[in-house]
Design a protein around this motif. Structure first.
Motif, short mmCIF file in Angstrom:
data_model
loop_
_atom_site.label_atom_id
_atom_site.label_comp_id
_atom_site.label_asym_id
_atom_site.label_seq_id
_atom_site.Cartn_x
_atom_site.Cartn_y
_atom_site.Cartn_z
N ILE A 17 -2.43 -14.45 -13.79
CA ILE A 17 -1.48 -13.35 -13.63
C ILE A 17 -1.73 -12.70 -12.28
CG2 ILE A 17 -0.57 -11.22 -14.61
CD1 ILE A 17 -1.46 -12.15 -17.30
N THR A 18 -1.13 -13.29 -11.27
CA THR A 18 -1.26 -12.81 -9.90
C THR A 18 0.12 -12.88 -9.25
OG1 THR A 18 -1.80 -15.02 -9.09
CG2 THR A 18 -3.65 -13.57 -9.70
N ALA A 19 0.23 -12.24 -8.11
CA ALA A 19 1.51 -12.23 -7.40
C ALA A 19 1.24 -12.26 -5.90
CB ALA A 19 2.32 -11.00 -7.77
N SER A 20 2.23 -12.70 -5.19
CA SER A 20 2.18 -12.68 -3.73
C SER A 20 3.57 -12.30 -3.23
CB SER A 20 1.77 -14.05 -3.17
OG SER A 20 1.78 -14.05 -1.76
N ARG A 21 3.67 -11.10 -2.72
CA ARG A 21 4.98 -10.63 -2.28
C ARG A 21 5.42 -11.38 -1.03
NH1 ARG A 21 7.38 -4.54 -1.05
NH2 ARG A 21 9.48 -5.32 -0.60
N PRO A 22 6.64 -11.91 -1.02
CA PRO A 22 7.16 -12.56 0.18
C PRO A 22 7.28 -11.56 1.34
CG PRO A 22 8.50 -13.09 -1.75
CD PRO A 22 7.59 -11.97 -2.14
N GLU A 23 7.22 -12.07 2.55
CA GLU A 23 7.41 -11.22 3.71
C GLU A 23 8.82 -10.62 3.69
OE1 GLU A 23 6.56 -13.18 7.34
OE2 GLU A 23 4.49 -13.70 6.79
N TYR A 24 8.94 -9.41 4.22
CA TYR A 24 10.24 -8.74 4.18
C TYR A 24 10.39 -7.81 5.37
CZ TYR A 24 7.88 -4.46 2.64
OH TYR A 24 7.09 -3.34 2.58
N THR A 25 11.62 -7.45 5.64
CA THR A 25 11.93 -6.49 6.69
C THR A 25 12.86 -5.43 6.11
OG1 THR A 25 11.78 -8.19 8.41
CG2 THR A 25 12.96 -6.16 8.97
N VAL A 26 12.49 -4.19 6.29
CA VAL A 26 13.32 -3.09 5.79
C VAL A 26 14.52 -2.89 6.72
CG1 VAL A 26 13.40 -0.63 5.24
CG2 VAL A 26 11.34 -1.97 4.74
N THR A 27 15.69 -2.86 6.12
CA THR A 27 16.92 -2.68 6.90
C THR A 27 17.01 -1.26 7.46
OG1 THR A 27 18.05 -4.29 5.49
CG2 THR A 27 19.43 -2.83 6.81
N ASP A 28 17.37 -1.18 8.73
CA ASP A 28 17.56 0.14 9.34
C ASP A 28 18.81 0.80 8.75
OD1 ASP A 28 15.37 -0.18 11.00
OD2 ASP A 28 16.55 -1.08 12.62
N GLY A 29 18.87 2.11 8.87
CA GLY A 29 20.02 2.84 8.38
C GLY A 29 19.86 3.28 6.94
N LYS A 30 20.94 3.66 6.31
CA LYS A 30 20.91 4.19 4.95
C LYS A 30 21.10 3.05 3.95
CE LYS A 30 22.97 8.21 4.38
NZ LYS A 30 24.01 9.27 4.35
N VAL A 31 20.11 2.87 3.08
CA VAL A 31 20.13 1.78 2.11
C VAL A 31 19.78 2.34 0.73
CG1 VAL A 31 19.23 -0.48 1.47
CG2 VAL A 31 19.35 0.16 3.88
N ALA A 32 20.54 1.93 -0.27
CA ALA A 32 20.25 2.29 -1.67
C ALA A 32 19.85 1.04 -2.43
CB ALA A 32 21.48 2.93 -2.31
N TYR A 33 18.84 1.19 -3.26
CA TYR A 33 18.33 0.09 -4.07
C TYR A 33 18.58 0.46 -5.54
CZ TYR A 33 15.85 -0.36 0.38
OH TYR A 33 15.54 -0.43 1.71
N LEU A 34 19.60 -0.12 -6.13
CA LEU A 34 19.92 0.18 -7.53
C LEU A 34 18.93 -0.54 -8.43
CD1 LEU A 34 23.83 -0.16 -7.54
CD2 LEU A 34 22.41 1.84 -6.96
#
Length: 456
Positions: free
Chosen positions: A247-264
């Protein structure tokens, strides 16, 4: 109710499988995949009338398959499994056992003990001639008698596979009754397993007798994969010292989008309201994140699979959602988390990397244990998300107006993780207006895959 098959008749047939444990059968003797579908396997010949069928094992790199400790007992579907070479003959027993007056002597076919016995019946005669009550009673009788002479084996009654359209809802009726009968037994090692969702989108049927020349190779493959995932889940949550090492995880690489973003984000599903929410998200071309509660999955596996298949992010939200239980200790949290982790993997094939604490990361129930649980989960590679905007739809006094007001008052930053619940009738009633409001404020929508963690 069909006549019960007596334990005495089954005793001889199951003696070998239920006796003293032999040495483990080498993994190489078990066939999980055709490397070349046109070549016969070493343990069984490929029938010219059986289509090419492939399944992908969970651990193909070392030859091990979680199917190797299983035995399948059933009718024509089991014949196809054996004749196609998917599994060796000693793991598949095909006969009309659920409705026969007595079982044949099967001792020669049972060459080693099998702790997991799956009952898989799907012949046309069942759909044409048996009522749901007869079907459920017969399968339960068979399961209980196998358990009588095989006390060390777990017996898992598989759901009746999907039927042609002309049968209407007959397969659902058969499975509802089978589930009811299996739940009625006090034997906790007789279990119902719904794998039909895995084959619903495959062309053809699981046997040619339904009036089509095309055997549903993809459906058989999908259901066997579901069984293997089920065994993986069960092994992961068994009582052993090493049960949590995977029971382990490895988060993929990511880039946060500039500007106003909502995560439902939606907690506490899947539920009967989830499909309505999926419809709204699809109409607006929005991907969201669903934090899954494990106990809600039973009977709604097809809904969870739909969430995953439509490209939404699957995350975890505990199995029981029982605050007193899960926050009692770090180990209690892991016991619960392992169940939802494995359950989601069994249905979707995904291993989520993110989770949300019921009640949020710090609450009145986990004051003494939160820091230890967080450290443990971060050590295992998991990320957790609280929220910084919400509709407060889980409030007992929530209304459409209160949800909209709460949301409008809580959105005040460029990146908003919005908490909602897909377990509530109210949510699909206000969701479109929530989306319209957030759009009107200049936000785009993404899943948490591209979001920094939000903590209280």
């Amino acid at each position: 109710m069909n006549k019960k098959i007596t334990a005495a008749v089954l005793a001889a047939a199951m003696l070998t499988a239920c006796g003293a444990k032999d040495e483990a059968v080498p993994a190489a003797n078990y066939i999980a995949v055709y490397e070349e579908a046109t070549q016969p396997t070493e343990t069984s010949e490929v029938s010219e009338t059986i289509p090419e069928i492939e399944i992908t094992p969970l651990t193909p790199e070392n030859g091990f398959t979680y199917l190797q400790n299983t035995l399948f007992i059933g009718d024509g579907v089991c014949s196809i499994i054996s004749e196609s070479g998917l599994l060796p003959e000693e793991q598949v027993i095909s006969f009309d056992g659920a409705f026969a007056d007595e079982l044949p002597d099967l001792s020669e076919q049972l060459s080693s003990p099998k702790p997991y016995i799956y009952l898989w019946f799907g012949d046309k005669s069942v759909a044409d001639e048996k009522t749901p009550e007869e079907y459920g009673a017969a399968i339960l009788a068979l399961a209980e008698n196998i358990r009588t002479v095989c006390p060390e084996s777990m017996v898992l009654a598989m759901s009746y596979p999907p039927l042609p359209e002309e049968y209407g809802g007959k397969s659902d009726e058969l499975n509802e009754m089978l589930h009811m009968y299996i739940r009625s037994t006090p034997d906790e090692y007789v279990i119902y397993r719904n794998f039909s969702y895995a084959a619903e989108n495959a062309d053809g049927y699981l046997a040619p007798e339904y009036g089509t020349e095309e055997i549903n190779a993809a459906g058989i493959s999908a259901m066997l994969n579901a069984v293997e995932h089920d065994r993986f889940y069960s092994d992961m949550t068994s009582d052993s010292d090493e049960k949590y090492e995977d029971i382990t995880a490895s988060r993929p690489e990511y880039t946060v989008t500039d500007g106003k973003v909502a995560y439902l984000t939606f907690d506490d599903g899947p539920s009967k309201y989830t499909p309505q929410i999926l419809d709204i998200l699809r109409e607006n071309d929005i991907k969201a994140t669903f934090f899954i509660t494990g106990w809600c999955i039973d009977g709604k596996e097809h809904i969870l699979k739909q969430v995953a298949d439509e490209g939404h992010t699957i995350a975890l939200h505990s199995y029981s959602h029982d605050y007193d239980k899960i926050y009692a200790s770090r180990r209690a949290w892991l016991d619960d988390f392992a169940k939802v982790y494995g359950k989601v993997y069994a249905v979707t094939g995904q291993k989520p990397w993110a989770f949300r604490f019921p009640g949020g990361s710090y609450n009145s129930y986990n004051r003494d244990t939160a820091d230890g649980i967080i450290a443990e989960m971060q050590k295992r590679g998991f990320a957790y998300y609280d929220w910084n905007a919400a509709t407060a739809d889980a409030s007992s006094s929530a209304t459409y107006d209160s949800c909209m007001d709460y949301l409008q008052n809580s959105i005040d930053s460029d990146h908003e993780v919005v908490l909602m619940h897909d377990s509530l009738e109210l949510t699909p009633q206000y969701l479109q207006d929530v989306i319209d409001y957030i759009k009107g404020e200049g936000y785009s929508f993404e899943t948490i895959d591209a979001a920094d963690e939000v903590h209280f």
